[in-house]
Design a protein around this motif. Structure first.
Motif, short mmCIF file in Angstrom:
data_model
loop_
_atom_site.label_atom_id
_atom_site.label_comp_id
_atom_site.label_asym_id
_atom_site.label_seq_id
_atom_site.Cartn_x
_atom_site.Cartn_y
_atom_site.Cartn_z
N PRO A 22 -0.94 7.79 13.35
CA PRO A 22 -1.82 6.76 13.89
C PRO A 22 -2.12 5.64 12.90
O PRO A 22 -2.29 4.49 13.31
N GLY A 63 1.06 3.60 21.39
CA GLY A 63 -0.13 4.34 21.01
C GLY A 63 -0.44 5.57 21.83
O GLY A 63 -1.50 6.16 21.69
N GLU A 75 -3.89 9.59 18.17
CA GLU A 75 -4.86 9.98 17.14
C GLU A 75 -5.32 11.42 17.27
O GLU A 75 -5.43 12.13 16.28
#
Length: 144
Positions: A77, A102, A116
């Motif tokens: 990330p 992402g 993440e």
């Protein structure tokens, strides 16, 4: 017609019910491929500690890689921050198909997970991907 649903009454013929049960029994016993997606009955990363996953340079910042043999997704990330997650989608057990923009994406039904922390960005999945602990050193990234 025999073997089909009677739409007027909502009843399933005996032949249709038996055929359907056979598909469920076979699929439930030994993994299953649906719509080009491998279903992982085990539901976890499955890689043994020490299993080499990727080189540090193989994992793009803001993205990730899917290591199919180990059933693990490795993401980065932020520069130098590596995360590991099972590659098994929590919706119906398909293997996720890509890491892009992402998110970790599952092509089976469109679930997307954040790189993440593997939290659900969009469903139908309702649970995040399971975390896989990593060991990162100059030799590369491995399962801890």
């Amino acid at each position: 017609m025999e073997g089909r649903n009677d739409r007027a009454s909502g009843q399933l013929s005996r032949r249709g019910a038996v055929a359907g049960f056979g598909v469920v029994a076979v699929g439930g016993a030994a993994g299953l491929t649906l719509a080009g997606c491998q279903v992982d009955e085990a539901g976890g990363g499955g890689a043994e500690p020490g299993t080499e996953l990727a080189g540090v340079d193989d994992v793009p910042v803001g993205g990730g890689v899917i290591v199919e043999e180990a059933n693990v997704v490795v993401t980065q990330p932020a520069e130098g921050e590596f995360r590991g997650f099972t590659a098994t989608c929590t919706h119906q057990g398909c293997t996720v198909s890509e890491v892009a923009d992402g998110t970790i994406n599952c092509a089976c039904h469109g679930s997307r997970f954040a790189i993440e922390d593997a939290s659900v960005v969009s469903g139908p999945a309702e649970e995040p991907l399971s975390e896989v602990e990593l060991r990162v050193d100059v030799d590369g990234i491995a399962v801890a």
